[in-house]
Enzyme design. Structure first.
Site, mmCIF file in Angstrom:
data_model
loop_
_atom_site.group_PDB
_atom_site.id
_atom_site.type_symbol
_atom_site.label_atom_id
_atom_site.label_comp_id
_atom_site.label_asym_id
_atom_site.label_seq_id
_atom_site.Cartn_x
_atom_site.Cartn_y
_atom_site.Cartn_z
ATOM 1 C CD GLU A 130 10.022 -61.307 39.219
ATOM 2 O OE1 GLU A 130 10.579 -62.331 39.699
ATOM 3 O OE2 GLU A 130 9.261 -60.591 39.881
ATOM 4 C CG ASP A 143 8.531 -58.497 42.764
ATOM 5 O OD1 ASP A 143 8.393 -59.665 42.349
ATOM 6 O OD2 ASP A 143 8.468 -57.516 42.015
ATOM 7 N NE ARG A 146 2.669 -59.981 32.800
ATOM 8 C CZ ARG A 146 3.474 -60.193 33.841
ATOM 9 N NH1 ARG A 146 3.957 -61.402 34.079
ATOM 10 N NH2 ARG A 146 3.797 -59.209 34.664
#
Length: 291
Positions: free
Chosen positions: A15, A204, A99
């Site tokens: 990522e 994404d 998170r």
């Protein structure tokens, strides 16, 4: 298209690609593998983090930021990969069990960071998401944190229009990319749907090219969508990975597109790789953190 895997490294959950123009270096992370990685020339460096890490962004001061589960930290890039020297800059989200996920810097070098309910176990396994507990926060060069949004599911995509007046920001639980106007007081307007669900996977991470088109990675869609300024699909870019996660423009002319990816049930040979390809127009540059 002729895709190239830029290293032999395969991430469990790659990522956050960032292209550092001054150093001509690519930064990215393996969230589930707790690694921050940097490619300079043909050399890959990695720092093993004590917690899941979602972003790795160089700073104008010469070190770098890493966004860990317990906060945003400075990483001494001269420290050893097996013993990284970390110092806390700030804690952004007080919600237990959350998170960080998506994180990028705006043109002023402020860090924008989206958080979510943690969905990764200690062994890297996927955990179910049962609540919309995430938020969006902005971190100034001095470490001061400004909350901007709450009630988010899975924050993804953080790109801004060339004039800096519009933010494109996705919530993958909604399969939707929204647009927000940036107000004069630094806060955000109410969201408007910019690009709704598409049959080729969920939204994404993204990058923007110089024409103002957004290149969006499609989780479980094996492609990128190039989206016009009105949110319509301009082009589908097929990929040799099942779960592309994000992309960034790099190289000395910003015409090399880098794509991070994750492992998948399909277990393809390139799943988890960072891919690259030359494209026909440049993208917009990344901005280092101003602190």
């Amino acid at each position: 298209m002729a895709w190239t895997a830029v290293t032999q490294h395969r991430a469990r959950l790659g990522e956050g690609p960032f292209w550092d123009g001054p150093r001509q270096a690519l930064y990215w992370v393996d969230i589930a593998g707790k690694q921050a990685l940097r490619l300079m020339g043909d050399t890959v460096e990695s720092w093993q983090m004590p917690e899941h890490v979602s972003a790795f962004i160089p700073c104008v001061s010469g070190d770098a930021l890493v966004t860990l589960s317990s906060g945003v930290y400075r990483l001494d890039l001269k420290s050893a990969g097996h013993a990284p020297r970390l110092s806390l800059l700030c804690q952004v989200d007080p919600q237990p069990g959350n998170r960080p996920n998506e994180a990028r810097c705006d043109a002023q070098g402020q860090l924008w960071i989206g958080t979510m309910q943690n969905n990764i176990g200690e062994q890297g396994q996927e955990l179910p998401i049962g609540r919309r507990s995430g938020g969006l926060f902005r971190v100034g060069a001095d470490g001061q944190v400004t909350p901007l949004l709450n009630g988010l599911g899975i924050p993804n995509t953080l790109v801004w229009s060339a004039d800096g007046d519009t933010l494109y920001f996705a919530d993958s639980l909604d399969a939707t990319i929204y647009q927000y106007a940036l107000m004069t007081d630094g806060y955000l307007s109410a969201p408007e749907v910019w690009r709704g669900p598409h049959p080729r996977g969920g939204p994404d991470g993204s990058a923007m090219d110089v024409q103002g088109y957004v290149w969006n990675a499609r989780w479980d869609g094996s492609c990128l969508l190039r989206l016009a300024p009105d949110g319509q699909v301009d082009r589908v870019i097929e990929l040799p990975v099942s779960r592309p996660t994000s992309c960034v423009f790099g190289g000395d002319d910003l015409r090399t597109l880098y794509i991070t990816s994750a492992a998948s049930p399909a277990n393809g040979p390139l799943d988890g790789a960072v891919l690259s390809i030359r494209v026909d127009l440049p993208g917009t540059p990344c901005t280092r953190f101003a602190g």
